[in-house]
Design a protein around this motif. Sequence first.
Motif, mmCIF file in Angstrom:
data_model
loop_
_atom_site.group_PDB
_atom_site.id
_atom_site.type_symbol
_atom_site.label_atom_id
_atom_site.label_comp_id
_atom_site.label_asym_id
_atom_site.label_seq_id
_atom_site.Cartn_x
_atom_site.Cartn_y
_atom_site.Cartn_z
ATOM 1 N N PHE A 157 -1.371 -16.461 -17.662
ATOM 2 C CA PHE A 157 -2.681 -15.945 -18.044
ATOM 3 C C PHE A 157 -2.727 -15.590 -19.532
ATOM 4 C CE2 PHE A 157 -4.851 -11.795 -18.693
ATOM 5 C CZ PHE A 157 -6.166 -12.237 -18.639
ATOM 6 N N LEU A 158 -1.703 -14.884 -20.012
ATOM 7 C CA LEU A 158 -1.650 -14.514 -21.428
ATOM 8 C C LEU A 158 -1.649 -15.737 -22.330
ATOM 9 C CD1 LEU A 158 0.900 -11.562 -21.654
ATOM 10 C CD2 LEU A 158 -1.524 -11.499 -22.237
ATOM 11 N N GLY A 159 -0.810 -16.723 -21.973
ATOM 12 C CA GLY A 159 -0.718 -17.925 -22.794
ATOM 13 C C GLY A 159 -2.045 -18.640 -22.903
ATOM 14 N N LEU B 137 1.384 -23.886 -26.354
ATOM 15 C CA LEU B 137 -0.018 -24.200 -26.103
ATOM 16 C C LEU B 137 -0.832 -24.274 -27.382
ATOM 17 C CD1 LEU B 137 -1.078 -22.144 -22.940
ATOM 18 C CD2 LEU B 137 -1.005 -24.620 -23.202
ATOM 19 N N GLY B 138 -0.563 -23.368 -28.331
ATOM 20 C CA GLY B 138 -1.316 -23.381 -29.572
ATOM 21 C C GLY B 138 -1.234 -24.730 -30.275
ATOM 22 N N LEU B 139 -0.036 -25.298 -30.311
ATOM 23 C CA LEU B 139 0.154 -26.597 -30.958
ATOM 24 C C LEU B 139 -0.445 -27.738 -30.124
ATOM 25 C CD1 LEU B 139 3.841 -26.138 -32.177
ATOM 26 C CD2 LEU B 139 1.751 -26.030 -33.562
ATOM 27 N N GLY C 248 5.874 -17.094 -25.577
ATOM 28 C CA GLY C 248 6.553 -18.381 -25.747
ATOM 29 C C GLY C 248 5.658 -19.528 -25.329
ATOM 30 N N LEU C 249 4.925 -19.320 -24.241
ATOM 31 C CA LEU C 249 3.975 -20.338 -23.795
ATOM 32 C C LEU C 249 2.855 -20.516 -24.805
ATOM 33 C CD1 LEU C 249 2.884 -22.234 -21.580
ATOM 34 C CD2 LEU C 249 1.788 -20.242 -20.531
ATOM 35 N N GLN C 250 2.430 -19.419 -25.428
ATOM 36 C CA GLN C 250 1.354 -19.519 -26.406
ATOM 37 C C GLN C 250 1.758 -20.352 -27.615
ATOM 38 O OE1 GLN C 250 -0.242 -15.766 -27.753
ATOM 39 N NE2 GLN C 250 -1.440 -16.746 -29.376
ATOM 40 N N GLY D 225 -8.793 -30.162 -25.002
ATOM 41 C CA GLY D 225 -8.209 -28.857 -25.302
ATOM 42 C C GLY D 225 -8.570 -27.822 -24.250
ATOM 43 N N PHE D 226 -9.847 -27.798 -23.850
ATOM 44 C CA PHE D 226 -10.267 -26.875 -22.794
ATOM 45 C C PHE D 226 -9.580 -27.202 -21.471
ATOM 46 C CE2 PHE D 226 -13.896 -25.661 -25.501
ATOM 47 C CZ PHE D 226 -14.023 -24.312 -25.173
ATOM 48 N N ALA D 227 -9.416 -28.495 -21.180
ATOM 49 C CA ALA D 227 -8.794 -28.897 -19.918
ATOM 50 C C ALA D 227 -7.349 -28.422 -19.823
ATOM 51 C CB ALA D 227 -8.857 -30.415 -19.770
ATOM 52 N N ILE D 228 -6.626 -28.460 -20.940
ATOM 53 C CA ILE D 228 -5.232 -27.996 -20.935
ATOM 54 C C ILE D 228 -5.185 -26.500 -20.640
ATOM 55 C CG2 ILE D 228 -3.180 -27.669 -22.372
ATOM 56 C CD1 ILE D 228 -4.013 -30.260 -23.854
ATOM 57 N N ILE D 229 -6.090 -25.738 -21.266
ATOM 58 C CA ILE D 229 -6.149 -24.301 -20.992
ATOM 59 C C ILE D 229 -6.491 -24.056 -19.528
ATOM 60 C CG2 ILE D 229 -7.410 -22.169 -21.498
ATOM 61 C CD1 ILE D 229 -7.693 -23.164 -24.382
ATOM 62 N N GLY D 230 -7.451 -24.836 -18.993
ATOM 63 C CA GLY D 230 -7.812 -24.702 -17.590
ATOM 64 C C GLY D 230 -6.644 -24.994 -16.665
ATOM 65 N N LEU D 231 -5.818 -25.964 -17.034
ATOM 66 C CA LEU D 231 -4.641 -26.300 -16.221
ATOM 67 C C LEU D 231 -3.659 -25.134 -16.160
ATOM 68 C CD1 LEU D 231 -2.927 -28.328 -14.635
ATOM 69 C CD2 LEU D 231 -2.043 -29.180 -16.825
#
Length: 417
Positions: free
Chosen positions: A241-243, A370-372, A365-367, A386-392
């Motif tokens: 969730f944080l990431g 994910l950021g990159l 660490g996940l962030q 980009g939104f889809a990756i966050i949704g995953l």
Amino acid sequence: MRSILQKRSLRYVFAANLVSMLGSGMNAAAVAWFVLKATHSEMALGTLAVFQTLPAMLMLPFTGVIIDREDRRRLVMMLDAARAIIILVVSVLAFRGTVRVWELYLMNTLVAAGFWMFWPTITALIRELTPGEEFVHANTFLLAGVQGGWLIAGSIVGFVYEHIGLGGVLLIDFSTYVVSFLCYFAVRKGRHVIPRPAEIRSDIIAAESQVGRFRREMKEGIEFLRQHRSVVFLGMSWALFLGAMTTGIVVTAPLSDHVFHAGATGYGWLNAGWGVGAFLSALYAPRVIAEVGSRRSIALSMGLLAISAMLAPYSIVLAVAVAIYGVMGSARGVSGVAMNTSLMEQVPDHFMGRVQNIFYFFGTGLQVTLGLIVGAAAHNISLAMGFAIIGLVYALAFVSSTWPINAPAAAATSAAE
């Protein structure tokens, strides 16, 4: 609920978070918008997100022991003072028109170092100040204060930025840290340290070196998690969730600029939508948690976040996107109360710093990753990707929160007795 507000110390804590988050929300939005307009690159926003996490990766393995060993009120005051000074320096540069993107990266890196130590500390402090039967209400008030600040920030940041610029926004953030510092100063007097369990003999502690004591306390935290499977799954959901949530900065500004062409004002509306949803969730989060339980509340929230994140870039008009962000903010609010409450119920007071920091370590660490990834996907493929990756990632948090476990970890209660 009234009994929480009757406690003077908690009133000051909630007020400090409301004021502090107003400044932090405006700071985050203004810096992200400045970087996007200066570079015209989602990758630059991804880099900004990465720099926000690097200090956490270095600090979190060690700061949990400090949080459990020192006075948590004083730690929070020190963190507020340090961040205020850093932001004031960059505000002066912005007013002079000489601030550069790399200086904003550096500011965010230093401020984030304080942020990632601040939140485990404040959660542990509230756990320390709150009676066990009031955990849900205490977390609801905390979230209401935090999201109330973000709500106000999101509602005005676009308009304020257009009138006073980055320097003015940063100066406002500096002033909110000063107010927050004074609120924590008023929480109580003197130094207060959480007592250690009776089974850890004082003669053993006296004979240990500082390194030896640190290693033992770290091992205690890891051993606690090995014995409490339900806490581990809660931590997995929290880290995912944080990431995902903190990476949202990479796609939100481009959504306003590239899709709706609404500029800083549209960006402010999106942040306001999130803030309104999160703030209103404080009205019904306790009821939802009481009806379906903390774990199911987390699962439902993660499912809503996953679906909403994937739908957001396909919004027809800005108003629809703002409504979707409102749903996401609401889900964030319910999950935040449920996660914090579950943590307080299952983790003894003297383990709060160490256990939280392990979760934050994996989340940050996940962030970094994910950021990159999200920045590259949004810039080179599409914003929707980009939104889809966050949704995953939110979907993975849903899986973690619904994964079957044998039984809730009741041992934490016995450990605290």
